[in-house]
Scaffold this active site. Structure first.
Site, mmCIF file in Angstrom:
data_model
loop_
_atom_site.group_PDB
_atom_site.id
_atom_site.type_symbol
_atom_site.label_atom_id
_atom_site.label_comp_id
_atom_site.label_asym_id
_atom_site.label_seq_id
_atom_site.Cartn_x
_atom_site.Cartn_y
_atom_site.Cartn_z
ATOM 1 N N HIS A 55 -49.367 51.439 87.381
ATOM 2 C CA HIS A 55 -48.384 50.193 86.304
ATOM 3 C C HIS A 55 -48.257 48.709 86.722
ATOM 4 O O HIS A 55 -48.981 48.869 85.907
ATOM 5 C CB HIS A 55 -47.396 51.470 86.059
ATOM 6 C CG HIS A 55 -48.097 53.018 85.598
ATOM 7 N ND1 HIS A 55 -47.665 53.265 84.605
ATOM 8 C CD2 HIS A 55 -48.106 54.263 86.420
ATOM 9 C CE1 HIS A 55 -48.083 54.917 84.324
ATOM 10 N NE2 HIS A 55 -48.377 55.354 85.893
ATOM 11 N N ASP A 108 -44.140 50.904 78.556
ATOM 12 C CA ASP A 108 -45.356 51.705 79.453
ATOM 13 C C ASP A 108 -44.180 52.998 78.478
ATOM 14 O O ASP A 108 -43.616 53.061 78.203
ATOM 15 C CB ASP A 108 -44.588 51.684 80.862
ATOM 16 C CG ASP A 108 -45.828 52.056 81.747
ATOM 17 O OD1 ASP A 108 -46.577 53.129 81.478
ATOM 18 O OD2 ASP A 108 -46.107 51.848 82.629
ATOM 19 N N SER A 127 -52.364 52.815 95.587
ATOM 20 C CA SER A 127 -50.695 53.011 95.864
ATOM 21 C C SER A 127 -49.681 54.608 96.144
ATOM 22 O O SER A 127 -48.988 54.198 96.438
ATOM 23 C CB SER A 127 -50.202 51.662 95.579
ATOM 24 O OG SER A 127 -49.840 51.891 94.078
ATOM 25 N N ALA A 168 -54.527 46.005 100.821
ATOM 26 C CA ALA A 168 -55.737 44.887 101.102
ATOM 27 C C ALA A 168 -55.827 44.676 99.825
ATOM 28 O O ALA A 168 -55.894 45.018 98.756
ATOM 29 C CB ALA A 168 -56.959 46.379 101.018
#
Length: 443
Positions: A18, A118, A289, A348
């Protein structure tokens, strides 16, 4: 009234799935001249990408320390869901809700034009209303997934009405208001977990459905991370049924600066290695994640990669069950696959990897099967997958003649996904127009 100089406050849920889209939205708004205050906790802000120097005067990173709980259930430094196990998330929401006190004080002092919020921060509704600040709900879900937010005025849940999804079965088929062919629904093995997450009151005293519905009912507009070139039929449906402005903000691609370089030493070596590989020959394996893989799942993915014989680059976060990196992979896996692929632990640079010429595809937990852009890994009734299914899907997607149609459509979609002018100038431009005028250009 038209506003020439806007101040927008963005408040994401403390999960990187998020926070990163909210951060990308903040960057995109700043590129359009909007002053943005991005709110999160100190450690989360430290882990965000760097703000481009050209935008430094337009973006403020506002740090509010995460309040500590008396029961000590959350460990020191746990400020995002990636830092905790799944059973601790409900207590994490309790701590997150305590941020409403400093957030309210900040809004009272700053009096911004808009709050972009959110799903989780239901308390932002009263704060926005008290200080007469506009409120936008930004959903990081796709437009297709967002159809499960429910049909107004019920949405997902209202305490004085029946739930929009009264049974597990109701989640396993497209909603009745979807009037075009669609297979978007939860799988039978997913439905129990999703239904429980939506409707079970947790330690905070609220269900997620109650949080989402409160914000949806009160917000001035719903913003969706999508574009009509990709999800036109779903976005059109939202606009017809929502009863308030629905604004697609584009896919928020990261800026591709050809002169930029990866400065992290280990990743610099990996990119030098990728430079030597055959174009479009590698599959990039990465999971979100928030995806917490079990030992069995990691092993099956590893064995599936090995069986497929497809060259790979696998970015893997250290799971909770592993004491160190040496405990994660099956014994001998690295030595058996050293000439075929590489496993990299930790964070990454996903966009840079996907843009590399050697990458021909990616394997992740959400496959775009409905759009004909991906091959789905076969699963059992309980949602389990095995090495043979992974190897089969990889060979089909990457090397077989049968999978060429997927590869062609994926290349076509990549052009849309990476069109910075489309997403920044058109979609963000329309969103900024709404924030200035209270309506979108087409209205």
């Amino acid at each position: 009234m038209v506003k020439d100089h806007l101040h927008v406050v963005t408040l994401p849920w403390s999960a990187f799935g998020h926070m990163l889209p909210f951060f990308q939205l903040s960057i995109a708004l700043a590129k359009s001249g909007v002053h943005v205050s991005f709110v999160s906790t100190p450690r989360n802000i430290q882990r965000l990408p760097k703000i481009p120097p050209s935008l430094a005067t337009l973006i403020d990173l506002i740090e509010f320390p995460l309040p500590k709980l008396q029961n000590g259930v959350l460990t020191e430094g746990a400020e995002a869901t990636v830092d905790i196990s799944l059973d601790k998330v409900e207590y994490f929401k309790v701590a997150y809700d305590l941020l409403q006190t400093p957030f309210k004080q900040f809004i009272a002092e700053q009096l911004p034009d808009w709050i972009i919020v959110d799903f989780c921060a239901h308390w932002a509704v009263e704060i926005a209303q008290e200080y007469n600040v506009g409120l936008v709900l930004f959903t990081v879900m796709s437009a297709a997934s967002s159809i499960f937010l429910g049909l107004p005025p019920r949405y997902v849940f209202l305490s004085d009405q029946k739930p929009a999804w009264p049974s597990l079965e109701s989640l396993t088929k497209p909603p009745e208001w979807v009037n075009f062919p669609s297979s978007v629904a939860w799988r039978e093995y997913e439905a129990p977990f999703v239904h429980a997450c939506l409707y079970t009151k947790d330690a905070s005293g609220l269900s997620d459905a109650a949080r989402i519905s409160k914000v949806l009912r009160a917000c001035n507009a719903l913003a969706i991370r999508s574009c009509k070139e990709f999800e036109g039929e779903y976005l059109n449906l939202h606009e017809k049924m929502m009863g308030k402005p629905v604004i697609s903000v584009g896919l928020l691609p990261r800026e591709r600066n050809e002169t930029s370089k990866i400065t992290d030493g280990s990743w610099r070596k990996i990119f030098e290695w990728l430079d030597k590989q055959v174009p479009k020959s590698f599959v990039f394996v990465v999971f979100g994640s928030e995806c917490k893989l079990s030992k069995e799942q990691v092993y099956e993915i590893a064995y599936g990669l090995e069986l497929s014989l497809v060259p790979f680059l696998w970015a893997l976060r250290k799971p909770f069950w592993a004491a160190d990196e040496g405990d994660i992979l099956p014994s001998g896996f690295s030595s058996r696959t050293f000439d075929k692929g590489m496993v990299c632990f930790g964070w990454a640079p996903q966009m840079e990897i996907l843009a590399h010429p050697s990458i021909g595809g990616s394997l992740n937990a959400s496959l775009l099967v409905d759009k004909g852009l991906a091959v789905e890994v076969e699963r059992g009734q309980d949602g389990s997958f095995d090495r043979d299914g992974i190897a089969k899907a990889l060979r089909l997607a990457m090397v077989s003649d049968e999978g060429e149609a997927f590869r062609v459509r994926a290349r076509e979609a990549a052009v849309i996904f990476g069109d910075e002018n489309l997403h920044q100038q058109f979609y963000i431009g329309r969103f900024v127009e709404y924030l200035k005028h209270g309506l979108t250009k087409h209205e």
